[in-house]
Design an enzyme around this catalytic site. Structure first.
Site, PDB file in Angstrom:
ATOM      1  N   ARG A  73      22.474 -12.928  78.900  1.00  0.00           N
ATOM      2  CA  ARG A  73      21.426 -12.727  79.908  1.00  0.00           C
ATOM      3  C   ARG A  73      20.701 -14.042  80.145  1.00  0.00           C
ATOM      4  O   ARG A  73      20.868 -15.015  79.407  1.00  0.00           O
ATOM      5  CB  ARG A  73      20.423 -11.682  79.423  1.00  0.00           C
ATOM      6  CG  ARG A  73      19.802 -12.059  78.099  1.00  0.00           C
ATOM      7  CD  ARG A  73      18.548 -11.330  77.741  1.00  0.00           C
ATOM      8  NE  ARG A  73      18.156 -11.669  76.374  1.00  0.00           N
ATOM      9  CZ  ARG A  73      17.573 -12.781  75.992  1.00  0.00           C
ATOM     10  NH1 ARG A  73      17.289 -13.710  76.897  1.00  0.00           N
ATOM     11  NH2 ARG A  73      17.258 -13.003  74.736  1.00  0.00           N
ATOM     12  N   GLY A  74      19.838 -14.054  81.151  1.00  0.00           N
ATOM     13  CA  GLY A  74      18.966 -15.193  81.346  1.00  0.00           C
ATOM     14  C   GLY A  74      17.883 -15.234  80.273  1.00  0.00           C
ATOM     15  O   GLY A  74      17.629 -14.256  79.577  1.00  0.00           O
ATOM     16  N   THR A  78      14.905 -13.789  72.044  1.00  0.00           N
ATOM     17  CA  THR A  78      14.142 -12.552  72.038  1.00  0.00           C
ATOM     18  C   THR A  78      14.453 -11.806  70.747  1.00  0.00           C
ATOM     19  O   THR A  78      15.581 -11.889  70.233  1.00  0.00           O
ATOM     20  CB  THR A  78      14.498 -11.672  73.252  1.00  0.00           C
ATOM     21  OG1 THR A  78      14.171 -12.369  74.447  1.00  0.00           O
ATOM     22  CG2 THR A  78      13.730 -10.366  73.239  1.00  0.00           C
ATOM     23  N   HIS A  80      14.746  -8.054  68.957  1.00  0.00           N
ATOM     24  CA  HIS A  80      14.834  -6.606  69.132  1.00  0.00           C
ATOM     25  C   HIS A  80      14.869  -5.955  67.765  1.00  0.00           C
ATOM     26  O   HIS A  80      15.484  -6.486  66.824  1.00  0.00           O
ATOM     27  CB  HIS A  80      16.098  -6.207  69.901  1.00  0.00           C
ATOM     28  CG  HIS A  80      16.138  -6.714  71.309  1.00  0.00           C
ATOM     29  ND1 HIS A  80      15.083  -6.566  72.183  1.00  0.00           N
ATOM     30  CD2 HIS A  80      17.115  -7.356  72.005  1.00  0.00           C
ATOM     31  CE1 HIS A  80      15.403  -7.097  73.346  1.00  0.00           C
ATOM     32  NE2 HIS A  80      16.625  -7.596  73.267  1.00  0.00           N
ATOM     33  N   GLY A 147      14.767  -9.391  80.882  1.00  0.00           N
ATOM     34  CA  GLY A 147      15.901 -10.304  80.901  1.00  0.00           C
ATOM     35  C   GLY A 147      17.081  -9.623  81.555  1.00  0.00           C
ATOM     36  O   GLY A 147      17.471  -8.529  81.136  1.00  0.00           O
ATOM     37  N   PHE A 159      14.895  -4.468  80.136  1.00  0.00           N
ATOM     38  CA  PHE A 159      13.556  -4.713  79.615  1.00  0.00           C
ATOM     39  C   PHE A 159      13.436  -4.172  78.199  1.00  0.00           C
ATOM     40  O   PHE A 159      14.238  -3.345  77.750  1.00  0.00           O
ATOM     41  CB  PHE A 159      12.496  -4.043  80.513  1.00  0.00           C
ATOM     42  CG  PHE A 159      12.605  -2.548  80.582  1.00  0.00           C
ATOM     43  CD1 PHE A 159      12.039  -1.736  79.607  1.00  0.00           C
ATOM     44  CD2 PHE A 159      13.283  -1.941  81.640  1.00  0.00           C
ATOM     45  CE1 PHE A 159      12.149  -0.349  79.668  1.00  0.00           C
ATOM     46  CE2 PHE A 159      13.403  -0.558  81.717  1.00  0.00           C
ATOM     47  CZ  PHE A 159      12.830   0.237  80.724  1.00  0.00           C
ATOM     48  N   CYS A 176      10.766 -16.007  73.829  1.00  0.00           N
ATOM     49  CA  CYS A 176      10.958 -16.383  75.234  1.00  0.00           C
ATOM     50  C   CYS A 176      10.497 -17.810  75.513  1.00  0.00           C
ATOM     51  O   CYS A 176      10.190 -18.156  76.656  1.00  0.00           O
ATOM     52  CB  CYS A 176      10.258 -15.389  76.160  1.00  0.00           C
ATOM     53  SG  CYS A 176      10.812 -13.695  75.912  1.00  0.00           S
TER      54      CYS A 176
END
Length: 226
Positions: A73-74, A78, A80, A147, A159, A176
């Site tokens: 992804r861009g 991140t 999670h 993203g 998201f 980020c």
């Protein structure tokens, strides 16, 4: 979750390993593009993982205490993990406006409207991707990340929103790529929200989100990366 004729709504109740979810999402994206498969909104959580977007900088990975996965992804790094609700949104934009920025703006609006149902005011911030709110100390903090990736006008990724994750897990990265702001959660703000409650509220605002996909993106849109 309920379904309509066009979009499948899938809500997981057990954590899904990130690599498995990425493989499934990639396959579904291709099936939508090439075979006309149903679009998908997939709500889930992952075991703890750091994911690297296409702009991730090596020095922003401070403490790789969890698995690190290249996401495609861009955006940058991140986190999670449990207590964070993720929405993977796989839609065919050829059936709507072919506007990636507009898609991201609509995603942000969907999360903002859903947070409001739980008494949390949140907003977009110029030059900073994500969803922002006031933390317990009054400072701005990030409560949700955005993203996306678009392949031949079919979207993937989406998201994440912090319901009640272990916020110390974010300290292993520069989330980020933004060092000067903190990360918060609904629980930190005194809001006890289960995954089931979040999913139900999100679904209530789904028609607003889909309707927004046909509208022009406002000029203040900040971008597409998490």
């Amino acid at each position: 979750m309920e379904e309509n004729a066009d979009i499948e709504w899938l809500a997981e109740r057990q954590p899904v390993p990130y690599r498995a979810a990425l493989a499934e999402m990639t396959a579904r994206n291709a099936a939508i593009r090439e075979e006309g498969a149903r679009e998908l909104v997939w709500l889930l959580e992952h075991p703890p993982v750091y994911t690297a977007g296409t702009s991730a900088a090596e020095d922003e990975l401070l403490d790789p205490r969890f698995e690190v996965v290249t996401a495609g992804r861009g955006g940058r790094y991140t986190y999670h993990g449990p207590g964070q609700r993720i929405g993977y949104v796989l839609l065919d934009l050829t059936r709507r406006a072919r506007d990636v920025r507009g898609f991201v703006h609509a995603l942000e609006g969907w999360v903002i409207a859903t947070l409001a149902d739980f008494g949390v005011e949140s907003w977009r911030a110029e030059g900073r991707i994500g969803i922002w709110t006031r933390d317990v100390d009054g400072a701005e903090a990030k409560i949700g990340a955005i993203g996306v990736r678009v392949r031949r006008w079919v979207t993937m990724h989406g998201f994440s929103v912090n319901l009640d994750p272990d916020l110390s897990h974010f300290t292993g990265i520069v989330p980020c790529g933004i060092e000067e702001y903190g990360v918060t959660s609904l629980a930190r703000l005194g809001k006890s929200v289960s995954a089931e409650e979040w999913d139900a509220a999100l679904l209530r605002h789904a028609d607003e989100f889909l309707a927004a996909l046909g509208k022009p993106c406002p000029p203040t849109q900040t971008g597409v990366n998490a």
